[in-house]
Design a protein around this motif. Structure first.
Motif, PDB file in Angstrom:
ATOM      1  N   ARG A 211       1.113  -1.301   0.086  1.00  0.00           N
ATOM      2  CA  ARG A 211      -0.296   0.104  -0.149  1.00  0.00           C
ATOM      3  C   ARG A 211       0.608   1.333  -0.398  1.00  0.00           C
ATOM      4  NH1 ARG A 211      -4.403  -1.408   4.723  1.00  0.00           N
ATOM      5  NH2 ARG A 211      -5.187   1.026   4.385  1.00  0.00           N
ATOM      6  N   ASP A 212       0.185   2.298  -0.022  1.00  0.00           N
ATOM      7  CA  ASP A 212       0.939   3.746  -0.659  1.00  0.00           C
ATOM      8  C   ASP A 212       1.163   5.013   0.486  1.00  0.00           C
ATOM      9  OD1 ASP A 212      -1.554   4.710  -0.677  1.00  0.00           O
ATOM     10  OD2 ASP A 212      -1.395   5.147  -2.671  1.00  0.00           O
ATOM     11  N   ASP A 213       0.566   3.796   1.299  1.00  0.00           N
ATOM     12  CA  ASP A 213       0.178   4.823   2.773  1.00  0.00           C
ATOM     13  C   ASP A 213       1.723   4.717   3.830  1.00  0.00           C
ATOM     14  OD1 ASP A 213      -0.136   2.809   3.767  1.00  0.00           O
ATOM     15  OD2 ASP A 213      -1.724   3.132   5.252  1.00  0.00           O
ATOM     16  N   CYS A 214       2.734   3.520   4.086  1.00  0.00           N
ATOM     17  CA  CYS A 214       3.931   3.624   4.031  1.00  0.00           C
ATOM     18  C   CYS A 214       5.197   3.961   3.550  1.00  0.00           C
ATOM     19  CB  CYS A 214       4.004   1.973   4.947  1.00  0.00           C
ATOM     20  SG  CYS A 214       2.280   2.120   5.814  1.00  0.00           S
ATOM     21  N   PHE A 215       6.118   4.620   4.165  1.00  0.00           N
ATOM     22  CA  PHE A 215       6.912   4.718   3.234  1.00  0.00           C
ATOM     23  C   PHE A 215       8.464   3.897   4.169  1.00  0.00           C
ATOM     24  CE2 PHE A 215      11.260   6.270   2.368  1.00  0.00           C
ATOM     25  CZ  PHE A 215      11.280   6.398   0.814  1.00  0.00           C
ATOM     26  N   ALA A 216       9.537   3.127   3.569  1.00  0.00           N
ATOM     27  CA  ALA A 216      10.304   3.122   4.986  1.00  0.00           C
ATOM     28  C   ALA A 216      12.113   3.837   5.019  1.00  0.00           C
ATOM     29  CB  ALA A 216      11.190   1.241   4.496  1.00  0.00           C
ATOM     30  N   VAL A 217      12.715   4.194   5.659  1.00  0.00           N
ATOM     31  CA  VAL A 217      14.203   5.111   5.195  1.00  0.00           C
ATOM     32  C   VAL A 217      15.104   4.418   6.273  1.00  0.00           C
ATOM     33  CG1 VAL A 217      12.599   7.328   5.231  1.00  0.00           C
ATOM     34  CG2 VAL A 217      13.180   6.274   7.369  1.00  0.00           C
ATOM     35  N   GLY A 218      16.367   4.248   5.570  1.00  0.00           N
ATOM     36  CA  GLY A 218      16.836   3.987   6.778  1.00  0.00           C
ATOM     37  C   GLY A 218      17.372   5.196   7.481  1.00  0.00           C
ATOM     38  N   ASP A 219      18.990   5.077   7.518  1.00  0.00           N
ATOM     39  CA  ASP A 219      19.616   6.935   8.635  1.00  0.00           C
ATOM     40  C   ASP A 219      18.907   7.896   7.421  1.00  0.00           C
ATOM     41  OD1 ASP A 219      21.346   8.138   9.784  1.00  0.00           O
ATOM     42  OD2 ASP A 219      22.725   8.318   8.608  1.00  0.00           O
ATOM     43  N   VAL A 220      18.223   8.662   8.203  1.00  0.00           N
ATOM     44  CA  VAL A 220      17.632   9.697   7.835  1.00  0.00           C
ATOM     45  C   VAL A 220      18.232  10.917   8.939  1.00  0.00           C
ATOM     46  CG1 VAL A 220      15.326   9.385   9.097  1.00  0.00           C
ATOM     47  CG2 VAL A 220      15.456  10.599   6.267  1.00  0.00           C
ATOM     48  N   ASN A 221      17.687  12.018   8.453  1.00  0.00           N
ATOM     49  CA  ASN A 221      17.910  13.141   8.763  1.00  0.00           C
ATOM     50  C   ASN A 221      16.755  13.630   9.928  1.00  0.00           C
ATOM     51  OD1 ASN A 221      18.244  15.463   9.398  1.00  0.00           O
ATOM     52  ND2 ASN A 221      18.715  16.900   8.117  1.00  0.00           N
ATOM     53  N   GLN A 222      16.900  13.661  10.572  1.00  0.00           N
ATOM     54  CA  GLN A 222      15.318  13.401  11.948  1.00  0.00           C
ATOM     55  C   GLN A 222      15.192  15.012  12.440  1.00  0.00           C
ATOM     56  OE1 GLN A 222      16.760  11.161  15.438  1.00  0.00           O
ATOM     57  NE2 GLN A 222      15.781   9.024  14.311  1.00  0.00           N
ATOM     58  N   GLN A 223      16.441  15.651  12.042  1.00  0.00           N
ATOM     59  CA  GLN A 223      16.267  17.439  12.582  1.00  0.00           C
ATOM     60  C   GLN A 223      15.376  17.578  11.468  1.00  0.00           C
ATOM     61  OE1 GLN A 223      19.876  18.698  13.201  1.00  0.00           O
ATOM     62  NE2 GLN A 223      20.396  17.310  14.704  1.00  0.00           N
ATOM     63  N   ALA A 224      15.454  16.649   9.828  1.00  0.00           N
ATOM     64  CA  ALA A 224      14.705  18.231   9.206  1.00  0.00           C
ATOM     65  C   ALA A 224      13.503  17.278   8.979  1.00  0.00           C
ATOM     66  CB  ALA A 224      14.745  18.180   7.742  1.00  0.00           C
ATOM     67  N   LEU A 225      12.670  15.899   9.474  1.00  0.00           N
ATOM     68  CA  LEU A 225      11.990  14.901   9.216  1.00  0.00           C
ATOM     69  C   LEU A 225      11.017  15.111  10.545  1.00  0.00           C
ATOM     70  CD1 LEU A 225      10.611  12.690   7.973  1.00  0.00           C
ATOM     71  CD2 LEU A 225      12.305  11.088   9.086  1.00  0.00           C
ATOM     72  N   PHE A 226      12.025  15.576  11.654  1.00  0.00           N
ATOM     73  CA  PHE A 226      10.663  15.228  12.141  1.00  0.00           C
ATOM     74  C   PHE A 226       9.849  16.885  12.921  1.00  0.00           C
ATOM     75  CE2 PHE A 226      12.891  12.526  15.779  1.00  0.00           C
ATOM     76  CZ  PHE A 226      13.038  11.685  14.770  1.00  0.00           C
ATOM     77  N   ARG A 227      10.040  17.939  11.388  1.00  0.00           N
ATOM     78  CA  ARG A 227       9.795  19.146  11.900  1.00  0.00           C
ATOM     79  C   ARG A 227       7.661  18.739  10.743  1.00  0.00           C
ATOM     80  NH1 ARG A 227      14.659  21.798  11.199  1.00  0.00           N
ATOM     81  NH2 ARG A 227      14.130  21.900   9.281  1.00  0.00           N
ATOM     82  N   ARG A 228       8.123  17.743  10.396  1.00  0.00           N
ATOM     83  CA  ARG A 228       7.352  17.533   9.083  1.00  0.00           C
ATOM     84  C   ARG A 228       6.428  16.115   9.142  1.00  0.00           C
ATOM     85  NH1 ARG A 228      10.861  18.212   3.464  1.00  0.00           N
ATOM     86  NH2 ARG A 228       7.870  18.309   2.713  1.00  0.00           N
ATOM     87  N   VAL A 229       6.130  15.780  10.299  1.00  0.00           N
ATOM     88  CA  VAL A 229       5.160  14.770  10.538  1.00  0.00           C
ATOM     89  C   VAL A 229       4.592  14.796  11.750  1.00  0.00           C
ATOM     90  CG1 VAL A 229       7.186  13.000  10.318  1.00  0.00           C
ATOM     91  CG2 VAL A 229       6.822  14.177  12.713  1.00  0.00           C
ATOM     92  N   ALA A 230       3.183  14.237  12.239  1.00  0.00           N
ATOM     93  CA  ALA A 230       2.319  13.876  13.101  1.00  0.00           C
ATOM     94  C   ALA A 230       2.768  13.396  14.389  1.00  0.00           C
ATOM     95  CB  ALA A 230       1.125  13.493  12.416  1.00  0.00           C
ATOM     96  N   ALA A 231       3.596  12.826  14.419  1.00  0.00           N
ATOM     97  CA  ALA A 231       3.983  12.676  15.484  1.00  0.00           C
ATOM     98  C   ALA A 231       5.245  11.242  15.781  1.00  0.00           C
ATOM     99  CB  ALA A 231       2.782  11.435  16.472  1.00  0.00           C
ATOM    100  N   VAL A 232       6.148  11.406  16.593  1.00  0.00           N
ATOM    101  CA  VAL A 232       7.120  10.460  16.346  1.00  0.00           C
ATOM    102  C   VAL A 232       6.941   9.514  17.619  1.00  0.00           C
ATOM    103  CG1 VAL A 232       9.483  10.246  16.929  1.00  0.00           C
ATOM    104  CG2 VAL A 232       8.135  12.424  16.089  1.00  0.00           C
ATOM    105  N   MET A 233       6.965   8.257  17.094  1.00  0.00           N
ATOM    106  CA  MET A 233       6.901   6.849  17.533  1.00  0.00           C
ATOM    107  C   MET A 233       8.750   6.204  18.255  1.00  0.00           C
ATOM    108  SD  MET A 233       4.855   3.201  17.117  1.00  0.00           S
ATOM    109  CE  MET A 233       3.183   4.187  16.918  1.00  0.00           C
ATOM    110  N   HIS A 234       8.316   5.795  18.898  1.00  0.00           N
ATOM    111  CA  HIS A 234      10.496   5.474  19.203  1.00  0.00           C
ATOM    112  C   HIS A 234      10.256   4.904  20.762  1.00  0.00           C
ATOM    113  CE1 HIS A 234      11.345   9.193  22.068  1.00  0.00           C
ATOM    114  NE2 HIS A 234      10.253  10.259  21.631  1.00  0.00           N
ATOM    115  N   HIS A 235      11.163   4.313  20.827  1.00  0.00           N
ATOM    116  CA  HIS A 235      11.701   3.968  21.841  1.00  0.00           C
ATOM    117  C   HIS A 235      12.088   4.431  23.040  1.00  0.00           C
ATOM    118  CE1 HIS A 235      15.246   4.782  19.508  1.00  0.00           C
ATOM    119  NE2 HIS A 235      16.522   4.068  20.972  1.00  0.00           N
ATOM    120  N   GLY A 236      12.790   5.889  22.679  1.00  0.00           N
ATOM    121  CA  GLY A 236      13.153   6.513  24.052  1.00  0.00           C
ATOM    122  C   GLY A 236      14.198   6.212  24.610  1.00  0.00           C
ATOM    123  N   GLY A 237      15.157   6.504  23.489  1.00  0.00           N
ATOM    124  CA  GLY A 237      16.687   6.897  23.714  1.00  0.00           C
ATOM    125  C   GLY A 237      16.470   8.307  23.688  1.00  0.00           C
TER     126      GLY A 237
END
Length: 413
Positions: free
Chosen positions: A296-322
């Motif tokens: 389905r076209d509603d998901c996109f997989a990434v490797g190493d990515v610029n989180q500083q740029a990406l996180f400004r453009r997401v609805a929420a960040v689900m993560h492990h708590g590092g």
């Protein structure tokens, strides 16, 4: 002045050290950075322009080897396993750092306790200044918080006095790491130390986390100098495919568990929960090698990515708590859903909930249902408003503050 920076751990341990190295060089210091020689960490050092001296082994190879050993050996006491691994890390890291420290005036140690112990021993042999740094308040003795509980060494039941519990922590670290440290000291002709924790920690200690996210309350048990988080600026553009995905619809939910080897079921549960909210997903592969569950076209997989740029453009960040992901999402003003696994991650999950900038998942094993319930909080409009407010108080200058402080401290006679 030539300074050796040492850590052994995953990206959350490495990237802050590289950021500090960059800032120290900007102040005129010569810097060597000893971190695991994994390809991604070599790229970080190259990006920051700091000299890399690889640690004793790439960390991903080391983790795989430890996993293989545990699976092939007969069951053992967990504490004995920790002690054995600590002795090996200390011995191998000592040799690496002894060579790396040639001509250096000082060493800053972070990461795993036995790796810091190796740096402490090298500092003594090389007659160098030494300071330890850590990225979360819970690792430091304080009447305001309880010590971390190690496998095989539970905190005494019914004891609520944190001072007494930190005395217990001395005994725990002596039991887990004392033999390795004192055996090595004996081989160097040095007397044993009675308190290996305080020997390795030294005085003072740098606390490299943001005061708004992880405040340090003054304590007579530890002289901690809180500098703020050490953040390496990231100017890399987002991949074209990800940029196109972001532009093609509403802000997605980012899902990533970093170096935590969560079960692939966690990735599937996350995508299912996000879809149930009518949202799209950007899923980071991470060490768990998570990925798409269908075409389905509603998901996109990434490797190493610029989180500083990406996180400004997401609805929420689900993560492990590092610590690193927590501060990156907080700086971006992105609501968070933290699924803590080990170490300091439950602390960061709790702080996210206390600050009102997201939700803390109840336990380390997520399901689509449990994540969906937590996302109600993370995606609520009031959470995003609060996250935006807190973002304005998160500092970006921690590495610069620490670099200036270290130059002053190490420059004193």
């Amino acid at each position: 002045m030539r300074i050796l920076l040492s850590t052994y751990g995953s990206r959350g341990d490495v990237e802050p050290v590289v950021a500090l190295g960059e800032r120290l060089q900007a102040l005129g210091a010569e810097v060597r950075v000893s971190v695991p020689g994994d390809e991604e960490f070599a790229a970080l050092c190259a990006r920051a322009g700091v000299e890399l001296v690889p640690a004793f082994a790439p960390v991903r190879e080391w983790v795989k080897e430890m996993t293989r050993r545990r699976a092939s050996e007969s069951p053992k006491d967990v504490a004995a396993l920790i002690s054995g691994q600590a002795a090996e890390i200390l011995a191998r890291q000592y040799d690496t750092l002894m060579a790396a420290a040639e001509g250096c005036d000082a060493v800053v140690a972070c990461g795993l306790f036995p790796s810091c112990a190796a740096a402490r021993l090298v500092a003594g042999q090389r007659h160098m200044r030494y300071i330890l740094a850590t990225f979360c308040p819970i690792w430091l003795p304080s009447a305001h918080n309880r010590p971390h509980e190690y496998p095989g060494h539970p905190l005494p039941a019914g004891v609520t006095d944190n001072r007494l519990l930190w005395e217990t922590d001395i005994a725990t670290k002596n039991a887990l790491f004392g033999q390795a440290i004192n055996s090595w000291r004996a081989s160097l002709g040095l007397p044993a130390v009675e308190n290996v924790r305080d020997y390795v920690y030294g005085d003072p200690v740098l606390l490299a986390c943001d005061p708004a996210l992880g405040p340090w309350l003054p304590s007579d048990l530890t002289d901690a100098r809180q500098t703020g988080a050490w953040i390496l600026a990231d100017e890399r553009p987002l991949p074209d495919g990800l940029e196109a995905f972001l532009e093609a619809g509403p802000p997605p939910v980012y899902v990533g568990f970093g170096s935590i080897a969560v079960a692939k079921e966690a990735g599937r549960a996350a995508i299912e929960a996000v879809r149930a909210k009518g949202r799209r997903t950007v899923i980071a592969r991470g060490w768990a090698e998570l990925g798409l569950t269908d075409d389905r076209d509603d998901c996109f997989a990434v490797g190493d990515v610029n989180q500083q740029a990406l996180f400004r453009r997401v609805a929420a960040v689900m993560h492990h708590g590092g610590a690193g992901t927590t501060v990156a999402a907080a700086r971006a003003g992105a609501p968070q859903l933290v699924v803590p696994q080990i170490g300091d991650q439950p602390y960061w999950a709790r702080r996210v909930a206390e600050l009102g900038i997201g939700a803390a998942h109840d336990g380390p094993v997520p399901t689509a249902g449990s994540l969906s319930a937590a996302m109600e909080t993370a995606l609520a409009p009031e959470t995003r408003i609060r996250a935006s407010e807190v973002a304005r108080s998160v500092r970006a200058d921690g590495a610069a503050v620490a670099a200036k402080l270290l130059i002053e401290m190490f420059g004193r006679a």
